[in-house]
Design an enzyme around this catalytic site. Structure first.
Site, PDB file in Angstrom:
ATOM      1  N   ASP A   1     -37.593 -16.777  -9.519  1.00 53.95           N
ATOM      2  CA  ASP A   1     -37.198 -18.106  -9.071  1.00 53.95           C
ATOM      3  C   ASP A   1     -37.925 -18.566  -7.813  1.00 53.95           C
ATOM      4  O   ASP A   1     -37.768 -19.716  -7.402  1.00 53.95           O
ATOM      5  CB  ASP A   1     -35.684 -18.148  -8.796  1.00 53.95           C
ATOM      6  CG  ASP A   1     -34.850 -18.303 -10.056  1.00 53.95           C
ATOM      7  OD1 ASP A   1     -35.419 -18.670 -11.101  1.00 53.95           O
ATOM      8  OD2 ASP A   1     -33.630 -18.067  -9.988  1.00 53.95           O
TER       9      ASP A   1
ATOM     10  N   LYS B   1     -31.678 -25.154  -6.341  1.00 52.69           N
ATOM     11  CA  LYS B   1     -31.980 -25.754  -7.639  1.00 52.69           C
ATOM     12  C   LYS B   1     -30.751 -25.755  -8.541  1.00 52.69           C
ATOM     13  O   LYS B   1     -29.795 -24.988  -8.363  1.00 52.69           O
ATOM     14  CB  LYS B   1     -33.133 -25.038  -8.337  1.00 52.69           C
ATOM     15  CG  LYS B   1     -32.930 -23.521  -8.571  1.00 52.69           C
ATOM     16  CD  LYS B   1     -32.123 -23.159  -9.798  1.00 52.69           C
ATOM     17  CE  LYS B   1     -32.038 -21.658 -10.023  1.00 52.69           C
ATOM     18  NZ  LYS B   1     -31.057 -21.273 -11.070  1.00 52.69           N
TER      19      LYS B   1
ATOM     20  N   PRO C   1     -25.324 -21.813  -1.834  1.00 48.35           N
ATOM     21  CA  PRO C   1     -24.406 -20.694  -2.048  1.00 48.35           C
ATOM     22  C   PRO C   1     -25.133 -19.378  -2.316  1.00 48.35           C
ATOM     23  O   PRO C   1     -26.212 -19.356  -2.915  1.00 48.35           O
ATOM     24  CB  PRO C   1     -23.596 -21.116  -3.290  1.00 48.35           C
ATOM     25  CG  PRO C   1     -23.749 -22.592  -3.366  1.00 48.35           C
ATOM     26  CD  PRO C   1     -25.085 -22.920  -2.786  1.00 48.35           C
TER      27      PRO C   1
ATOM     28  N   GLY D   1     -30.682 -19.592  -3.787  1.00 47.90           N
ATOM     29  CA  GLY D   1     -30.707 -19.659  -2.334  1.00 47.90           C
ATOM     30  C   GLY D   1     -31.605 -18.604  -1.717  1.00 47.90           C
ATOM     31  O   GLY D   1     -32.401 -18.893  -0.811  1.00 47.90           O
TER      32      GLY D   1
END
Length: 321
Positions: free
Chosen positions: A145, A17, A103, A110
């Site tokens: 997240d 994102k 990354p 991630g």
């Protein structure tokens, strides 16, 4: 259910994102900051393959920054598999492989995408039959997240970022991402943020109206002007070289440039895919990033893919500049 009766390996792809807008409120007594953030899922992906196993949860990793990913109990994918098994009463037995394209410690979630993909993969492998809402609730227990990569597209995150509302967004957006080999610690970035703002923030942050209007209109130029990240000054304090990265992307004509999340990834919005590639080339030529990646957004959330179609069926992977 014994391992011999389970289905074959399950492949799931989940997106990273970019935070188009990140408004951070005052630190609360529980240590967390209330957020109003606008997420856009982009075509940098984490691919998770869940293989049947006799017992236990193991993980291997390949791809971008694979050497920096822990493979023990602290790995978010391992934790996701164990949480799903515990919550549904099945045996925690799976062999996971993560192929990274997002990354590590780059502000692009991630690890959260790994957890989201693992929840979907293990739910399918173990036939636990949970809904996406159920999986999102489990994901939120793993990290703020994690619910977003399950949903994908564009969404507003409130609370700690885990309370999602789909956002209306038109058009396709083209980004050049400047990556750094050295990540930033999210808690450390928030700590510096607290020092810098000295209490001069609100308790109830709201998503920027101009940014939301730009997304509804599909106006890339207006979106570029509206990009916002309250954590950017803190990220620059910890990684001052990012200022040059931002400047190079701006000089290359980016519609807008922003540090994504807690950084250090810098996202530059292009007018087109070709322009994003040109920005990436300028960043590379200037030597202000360790790697570059061109991606598009918004894209779908975590979803199953099969066999040889694992990489192709979920869209076009990011192009390296």
């Amino acid at each position: 259910m014994s391992p011999s009766t389970r289905s074959d390996a399950v492949h799931v792809r989940a997106p990273g994102k970019i935070n188009l807008g990140l408004v951070v409120g005052r630190r609360q007594e529980d240590g967390f900051h209330p957020l109003a953030t606008v997420f856009q899922a982009v075509s940098a992906y984490e691919d998770v393959t869940a293989h049947p196993a006799e017992s236990g949860v193991t993980v291997t990793v390949s791809g971008l920054h694979a050497d920096r990913v822990p493979t023990g109990e602290q790995n978010l994918a391992v934790r996701a598999a164990r949480l799903l098994a515990e919550s549904t009463g099945v045996e925690a037995a799976v062999r996971l492989h993560i192929r990274k394209g997002v990354p590590v410690a780059g502000g692009m979630a991630g690890g959260s995408a790994d957890a989201a993909a693992t929840l979907v993969a293990c739910d399918t492998l173990w036939r636990t039959g949970l809904s996406r809402d159920d999986l999102a609730e489990l994901g939120a227990a793993l990290g703020s997240d994690v619910p977003f990569p399950l949903a994908g597209q564009t969404a507003i995150g409130r609370g700690r970022g885990d309370l999602l509302t789909p956002a209306m967004s038109r058009g396709e957006y083209h980004w050049a991402l400047a990556l750094q080999d050295t990540g930033l610690s999210t808690p450390e970035v928030f700590g510096v943020f607290d020092e810098l703002i000295a209490g001069a923030v609100v308790d109830d942050p709201q998503a920027d109206r101009t940014l939301m209007q730009a997304l509804r209109a599909g106006d890339a130029a207006e979106l570029g002007r509206a990009l916002r990240n309250d954590l950017q000054p803190a990220a620059l304090e910890l990684a001052p070289h990012l200022a040059e990265t931002l400047a190079v992307a701006q000089d290359a004509g980016a519609l807008g440039v922003v540090v994504s999340g807690s950084g250090p990834t810098v996202a530059a919005l292009g007018r087109s895919r070709q322009h994003a590639l040109a920005i990436a080339a300028a960043v590379t030529a200037a030597g202000v990033a360790d790697d570059v990646l061109c991606v598009t957004g918004p894209v779908a959330g975590a979803r199953l893919s099969g066999g040889a179609e694992m990489l192709a069926s979920a869209g076009t992977p990011g192009d390296r500049g």
